[in-house]
Design an enzyme around this catalytic site. Structure first.
Site, PDB file in Angstrom:
ATOM      1  N   THR A  39     -13.062  -1.987  -1.763  1.00 43.97           N
ATOM      2  CA  THR A  39     -13.257  -3.358  -1.292  1.00 43.97           C
ATOM      3  C   THR A  39     -14.228  -3.357  -0.111  1.00 43.97           C
ATOM      4  OG1 THR A  39     -11.489  -3.365   0.361  1.00 43.97           O
ATOM      5  CG2 THR A  39     -10.857  -3.839  -1.937  1.00 43.97           C
TER       6      THR A  39
ATOM      7  N   LYS B 133       2.015  -2.348   7.043  1.00 46.18           N
ATOM      8  CA  LYS B 133       2.453  -2.182   5.663  1.00 46.18           C
ATOM      9  C   LYS B 133       3.890  -1.646   5.589  1.00 46.18           C
ATOM     10  CE  LYS B 133      -1.170  -3.702   3.503  1.00 46.18           C
ATOM     11  NZ  LYS B 133      -1.113  -4.959   2.719  1.00 46.18           N
TER      12      LYS B 133
ATOM     13  N   SER C 286       0.843  -1.194   0.000  1.00 43.37           N
ATOM     14  CA  SER C 286       0.000   0.000   0.000  1.00 43.37           C
ATOM     15  C   SER C 286       0.874   1.237   0.000  1.00 43.37           C
ATOM     16  CB  SER C 286      -0.894   0.005   1.244  1.00 43.37           C
ATOM     17  OG  SER C 286      -1.573   1.229   1.388  1.00 43.37           O
TER      18      SER C 286
ATOM     19  N   TYR D 214      -2.606  -0.591  10.701  1.00 43.50           N
ATOM     20  CA  TYR D 214      -2.482  -0.986   9.300  1.00 43.50           C
ATOM     21  C   TYR D 214      -1.231  -0.367   8.672  1.00 43.50           C
ATOM     22  CZ  TYR D 214      -3.764  -1.539   4.364  1.00 43.50           C
ATOM     23  OH  TYR D 214      -3.760  -1.862   3.026  1.00 43.50           O
TER      24      TYR D 214
END
Length: 337
Positions: free
Chosen positions: A188, A155, A138, A151
């Site tokens: 998503t 990443k 990402s 998150y």
């Protein structure tokens, strides 16, 4: 002989879209995820599109389950050619509102799940001296934003981990490749099912891309794995390069806008998210590849198409970066008056 491809996080989102593309090639596709309904629906799609599906219900945070899944894949489908790490979970909340247990769980799935998948793949690929691993990364792996500390940390960790492993294999002269496909905001189901403590419904920061754009980038990275990483979407390239050129400007911009831009005007969805249990654990709860933002999402990326032609990639990235930095400067100047 058709390729054997393992996809973690294959029950929904980007993983689901990637599975469809490999199915169209007639690949043997191992679908790895926790949710039964999503896996069953994904397997049906793979078969209908011409592929050969194999369901492996597993939690990628558990290395034993990942190893068992890899054993089954090789026994039933054959030697693994491509392993794609895509599974993740998250919590939308300020850091001070995330419990230690929640933070640990996000790290175990979103970071260590990639480590576990990479280990299982390498254990089988290195002795054969062939194979490709693609990490679904990402832009937030380089430029962190508020409300997604767990998150973003995962990443960032994936980038460092993958770079280290890649150098070790270069030292060995291995023909096994590891690469990262860095993603933009993608439409998503995660924004409806991850755990959120925000007052309003989470959303991806526009511009938003459809999962099919992301999937094409992942498959292209797998087909051309010698590059360290690939940027999918114009905003990914612009964000990463603008962060390298003007990080302080982006800090100020995101501190001002990052809370509001990640929430819609709608109230927060009910429930506690999929942190500890899948959101598609019972029949009839399949979520597919797309989220709730179809009407605001782009089905194509000019940058991703241009990135397949290296001669124009550098010029395009430079132009996008200059535009992004200039836009931030203008916005901050306007808001400071």
């Amino acid at each position: 002989m058709s390729q054997v491809v393992v996809i973690t996080g294959a029950s929904a989102g980007i993983g689901r879209a990637v599975a469809r593309l490999y199915a169209e090639r007639g690949a043997r596709v191992a679908l790895v995820a926790r949710g039964e309904a999503g896996l069953e629906a994904a397997a049906k799609e793979v078969a209908e599109l011409g592929g050969h599906p194999l369901i492996q219900q597993a939690d990628t945070a558990d290395p034993g389950q990942v190893e068992a899944a890899a054993d089954t894949v090789e026994r039933l489908l054959g030697p693994i050619d491509v392993w794609i790490n895509c599974a993740f979970t998250s919590v939308f909340a300020p850091f001070t509102e995330i419990t230690p247990e929640e933070y640990r769980r996000v790290t175990e799935v979103t970071y260590l799940g990639f480590v576990n998948g990479t280990r299982a793949a390498l254990a089988r690929m290195l002795p054969r001296d062939r194979g490709t691993i693609v990490q679904v990364g990402s832009a937030l792996g380089e430029r962190a934003i508020p409300l997604q500390s767990a998150y973003c940390a995962a990443k960032h960790a994936i980038n460092g981990f993958t770079s280290s492993v890649r150098l070790e294999m270069m030292h060995q002269g291995s023909n096994v490749h590891v690469t990262i496909a860095q993603m933009p905001a993608v439409n998503t189901p995660q924004f409806s099912w991850v755990r959120s403590k925000l007052p309003r419904h989470p959303q991806p920061v526009p511009p938003i891309y459809q999962p099919e754009v992301a999937a094409r980038g992942v498959v292209f990275a797998a087909d051309h794995p010698t590059r360290k990483q690939r940027y999918i979407g114009a905003t990914t390239a612009a964000t990463i390069w603008a962060n390298r050129l003007a990080p302080a400007l982006l800090d100020r911009y995101l501190a001002r806008t990052g809370f509001g831009s990640q929430q819609t005007d709608a109230p927060a969805p009910p429930g506690r998210g999929n942190l500890y249990a899948p959101a598609d654990s019972v029949p009839g709860t399949d979520h597919g590849a797309h989220g709730e933002f179809d009407d605001r999402s782009h089905g194509h990326s000019v940058q991703a198409a241009l990135a397949r032609h290296p001669a124009v990639t550098a010029a395009t990235t430079t132009a996008l970066t200059v535009a992004a930095v200039g836009g931030v400067r203008r916005l901050l100047g306007t808001r400071s008056t």
